[in-house]
Motif scaffolding. Structure first.
Motif, mmCIF file in Angstrom:
data_model
loop_
_atom_site.group_PDB
_atom_site.id
_atom_site.type_symbol
_atom_site.label_atom_id
_atom_site.label_comp_id
_atom_site.label_asym_id
_atom_site.label_seq_id
_atom_site.Cartn_x
_atom_site.Cartn_y
_atom_site.Cartn_z
ATOM 1 N N MET A 9 15.184 39.972 29.786
ATOM 2 C CA MET A 9 13.659 40.036 29.010
ATOM 3 C C MET A 9 13.655 41.095 28.372
ATOM 4 S SD MET A 9 11.359 38.917 32.610
ATOM 5 C CE MET A 9 9.837 39.165 31.752
ATOM 6 N N THR A 10 14.261 42.354 28.379
ATOM 7 C CA THR A 10 13.896 43.600 27.769
ATOM 8 C C THR A 10 14.812 43.521 26.408
ATOM 9 O OG1 THR A 10 15.364 44.974 29.062
ATOM 10 C CG2 THR A 10 13.119 44.986 29.530
ATOM 11 N N THR A 11 15.855 43.007 26.277
ATOM 12 C CA THR A 11 16.560 42.936 25.220
ATOM 13 C C THR A 11 16.902 41.726 24.271
ATOM 14 O OG1 THR A 11 18.605 41.885 26.434
ATOM 15 C CG2 THR A 11 18.474 44.363 26.332
ATOM 16 N N THR A 12 17.081 42.165 23.076
ATOM 17 C CA THR A 12 17.188 40.810 22.303
ATOM 18 C C THR A 12 18.531 40.692 21.776
ATOM 19 O OG1 THR A 12 16.637 42.274 20.373
ATOM 20 C CG2 THR A 12 14.897 40.977 21.195
ATOM 21 N N MET A 13 19.035 39.498 21.340
ATOM 22 C CA MET A 13 20.397 39.137 20.838
ATOM 23 C C MET A 13 20.698 39.571 19.463
ATOM 24 S SD MET A 13 22.615 37.765 22.486
ATOM 25 C CE MET A 13 23.675 36.478 22.818
ATOM 26 N N ILE A 32 20.237 41.681 44.145
ATOM 27 C CA ILE A 32 20.092 42.774 43.279
ATOM 28 C C ILE A 32 20.616 42.789 41.965
ATOM 29 C CG2 ILE A 32 20.730 45.290 43.182
ATOM 30 C CD1 ILE A 32 21.083 45.212 46.156
ATOM 31 N N ALA A 33 21.776 41.930 41.923
ATOM 32 C CA ALA A 33 22.372 41.809 40.529
ATOM 33 C C ALA A 33 21.592 40.724 39.820
ATOM 34 C CB ALA A 33 23.840 41.015 40.775
ATOM 35 N N PHE A 34 21.016 39.538 40.209
ATOM 36 C CA PHE A 34 20.090 38.883 39.611
ATOM 37 C C PHE A 34 18.948 39.642 39.186
ATOM 38 C CE2 PHE A 34 21.533 34.736 41.654
ATOM 39 C CZ PHE A 34 21.528 34.071 40.374
ATOM 40 N N LEU A 35 18.360 40.545 39.868
ATOM 41 C CA LEU A 35 17.008 41.222 39.398
ATOM 42 C C LEU A 35 17.448 42.030 38.053
ATOM 43 C CD1 LEU A 35 14.772 41.201 41.406
ATOM 44 C CD2 LEU A 35 14.932 43.548 41.772
ATOM 45 N N LEU A 36 18.693 42.525 38.274
ATOM 46 C CA LEU A 36 19.158 43.540 36.980
ATOM 47 C C LEU A 36 19.283 42.566 35.880
ATOM 48 C CD1 LEU A 36 21.768 46.085 38.541
ATOM 49 C CD2 LEU A 36 19.605 46.547 36.953
ATOM 50 N N LEU A 37 19.998 41.441 36.242
ATOM 51 C CA LEU A 37 20.196 40.568 35.079
ATOM 52 C C LEU A 37 18.904 40.109 34.423
ATOM 53 C CD1 LEU A 37 22.309 38.539 33.680
ATOM 54 C CD2 LEU A 37 21.804 36.967 35.408
ATOM 55 N N VAL A 38 17.969 39.702 35.082
ATOM 56 C CA VAL A 38 16.740 39.194 34.655
ATOM 57 C C VAL A 38 15.916 40.260 33.940
ATOM 58 C CG1 VAL A 38 14.156 38.346 35.357
ATOM 59 C CG2 VAL A 38 16.402 37.423 36.475
ATOM 60 N N PHE A 39 16.120 41.649 34.510
ATOM 61 C CA PHE A 39 15.396 42.783 33.636
ATOM 62 C C PHE A 39 16.048 42.844 32.264
ATOM 63 C CE2 PHE A 39 15.949 47.126 32.327
ATOM 64 C CZ PHE A 39 14.871 47.489 32.016
ATOM 65 N N PHE A 40 17.551 42.625 32.211
ATOM 66 C CA PHE A 40 18.077 42.847 30.847
ATOM 67 C C PHE A 40 17.738 41.679 29.618
ATOM 68 C CE2 PHE A 40 20.311 46.507 32.610
ATOM 69 C CZ PHE A 40 20.590 47.121 31.515
ATOM 70 N N SER A 97 26.257 42.592 24.850
ATOM 71 C CA SER A 97 26.080 41.866 23.595
ATOM 72 C C SER A 97 24.617 41.837 23.040
ATOM 73 C CB SER A 97 26.317 40.337 23.542
ATOM 74 O OG SER A 97 25.590 39.946 24.978
ATOM 75 N N THR A 98 23.426 42.330 23.544
ATOM 76 C CA THR A 98 22.369 42.485 23.307
ATOM 77 C C THR A 98 21.955 43.896 23.141
ATOM 78 O OG1 THR A 98 21.346 42.614 25.704
ATOM 79 C CG2 THR A 98 21.487 40.465 24.472
ATOM 80 N N SER A 99 20.709 43.923 22.372
ATOM 81 C CA SER A 99 20.248 45.330 22.110
ATOM 82 C C SER A 99 18.618 45.326 22.593
ATOM 83 C CB SER A 99 20.312 45.878 20.862
ATOM 84 O OG SER A 99 19.838 44.853 19.839
ATOM 85 N N MET A 100 18.265 46.613 23.030
ATOM 86 C CA MET A 100 16.984 46.805 23.337
ATOM 87 C C MET A 100 16.075 46.448 22.325
ATOM 88 S SD MET A 100 16.238 47.861 26.458
ATOM 89 C CE MET A 100 16.896 48.526 28.109
ATOM 90 N N LYS A 101 14.970 45.870 22.684
ATOM 91 C CA LYS A 101 13.812 45.724 21.511
ATOM 92 C C LYS A 101 13.291 47.002 21.406
ATOM 93 C CE LYS A 101 12.249 41.108 23.122
ATOM 94 N NZ LYS A 101 11.207 40.599 24.133
#
Lengths: 160, 208
Positions: free
Chosen positions: B29-33, B19-27, A34-38
């Protein structure tokens, strides 16, 4: 309780956490989809204006962004508080850099149809004055980047 | 003490969650809705020599919208100039584009052959001229542009509902994979061609 079962030394069984990774993975996939990369880190502050007649920016490979706004707190010392233009990851000092940027980006595109259909999306802070926007538009016209898009956010109710 | 059966020990999976938490947090932080959406516009090609020549347009075919540095609107239509509020602009523009009552003050109509419609009278020579000051705020400019585009979308939508029984937005959506819808869309666009022109920037307000 003791009534029904023969009791030895009873222990409360540990709660199984075997499904925890599954739940987290589910969340992960949800966010991945549901999100996209900045595109970049903003060095200018941008609050989008609101509008109703919006069109989605499809085909990401055709879109190039120009960011306009006041520098964020971190960059204020370096770039002042007046509205500035950011291309990719840096605030530019001379607006004419837009021309070479657009030309380079266009030249890097694969084929001619893509080059002709390039869209320049302007992400401009709503408090900005039109002066700087007009200057950018003039430069885009000079390099024939004529398809532009003013990025805005959807207004909740359509009848003002 | 002797082992009766040899069991393969289970792989310890307690760290999978981490590990899954780590990935989740990464995503996170780097993505926007936000999906990028905006108002699409087409700029005129740059031609410094042509800019000096003012195109002569009949007064009735011209709707001029001026936005000053205080974000106030001045609308000139049919030779009459008046202040307008932003929420009146859409109605004024729709009236101007359609010229339903064949007013001599609103744009000329010409007979044109359009697919699906046959011979119809359209205001094909109309022009909306949008002019802003350097001191105009961007949000005011976007709001005005939005209202102008909304006026076009409204009249096209009404026509689309009347003729094809579906909204303009539906038609646009179908046009991506349906040739007929695409032709219908084209017909609507010929009926009400979008003609917003932007003048060269002026600096009346004195502020930058």
């Amino acid at each position: 309780m003791g009534k029904f079962r023969d009791s030895g030394a009873r222990e409360i069984p540990a709660i199984s956490t075997a499904s925890l990774p599954d739940i987290i993975f589910m969340l992960l996939f949800f966010f991945m989809i549901s999100t996209s990369m900045k595109e970049v880190d903003y060095q200018v502050q941008i609050r989008f204006p609101e509008a109703t007649e919006l069109q989605k920016l499809e085909k990401k490979e055709l879109v190039r962004f120009i960011y306009v706004g006041n520098p964020t707190a971190k960059y204020r010392a370096q770039y002042g508080t007046e509205a500035r233009v950011q291309l990719d990851d840096a605030i530019i000092n001379d607006l004419d850099q837009i021309k070479s940027y657009i030309e380079n980006q266009r030249a890097a595109m694969e084929n001619e149809t893509m080059q002709q259909n390039m869209v320049v999306a302007l992400k401009v802070d709503r408090e900005c004055k039109m002066g700087i926007v007009t200057d950018i538009k003039q430069r885009l016209r000079q390099v024939f980047a004529l398809r532009i898009n003013y990025v805005a956010s959807q207004r909740a109710n359509s009848n003002l | 003490m002797a082992r009766s059966k040899k069991k393969v020990p289970e792989v310890n999976s307690s760290s999978t969650a981490d590990i899954a938490f780590l990935l989740l947090v990464f995503f996170l932080m780097t993505t926007t809705m936000a999906v990028n959406k905006g108002l699409s516009r087409q700029l005129p090609p740059y031609n410094p020599e042509q800019e000096k020549v003012d195109a002569k347009v009949n007064v009735r075919n011209m709707l001029t919208v001026l936005i000053n540095s205080e974000d106030q609107l001045l609308v000139t239509v049919g030779g009459e100039t008046k202040y307008a509020k932003i929420d009146e602009l859409r109605e004024i523009t729709k009236e101007f584009i359609t010229n339903r009552h064949n007013s001599p003050l609103l744009p000329d109509k010409f007979e044109e052959e359009i697919d699906y419609f046959g011979k119809v009278m359209v205001t094909k020579d109309h022009i909306i001229s949008l002019q802003n000051d350097r001191g105009t705020s961007y949000s005011a400019y976007i709001e005005v542009t939005n209202e102008l585009i909304a006026a076009y979308n409204d009249v096209r939508n009404e026509l689309s509902k009347e003729k094809f029984g579906m909204t303009y937005a539906e038609l646009e959506e179908r046009a991506e994979h349906d040739v007929e819808a695409k032709n219908k869309l084209k017909a609507l666009k010929t009926y009400y061609p979008l003609k917003i022109s932007e003048c060269e920037p002026k600096n009346y307000g004195g502020k930058k």
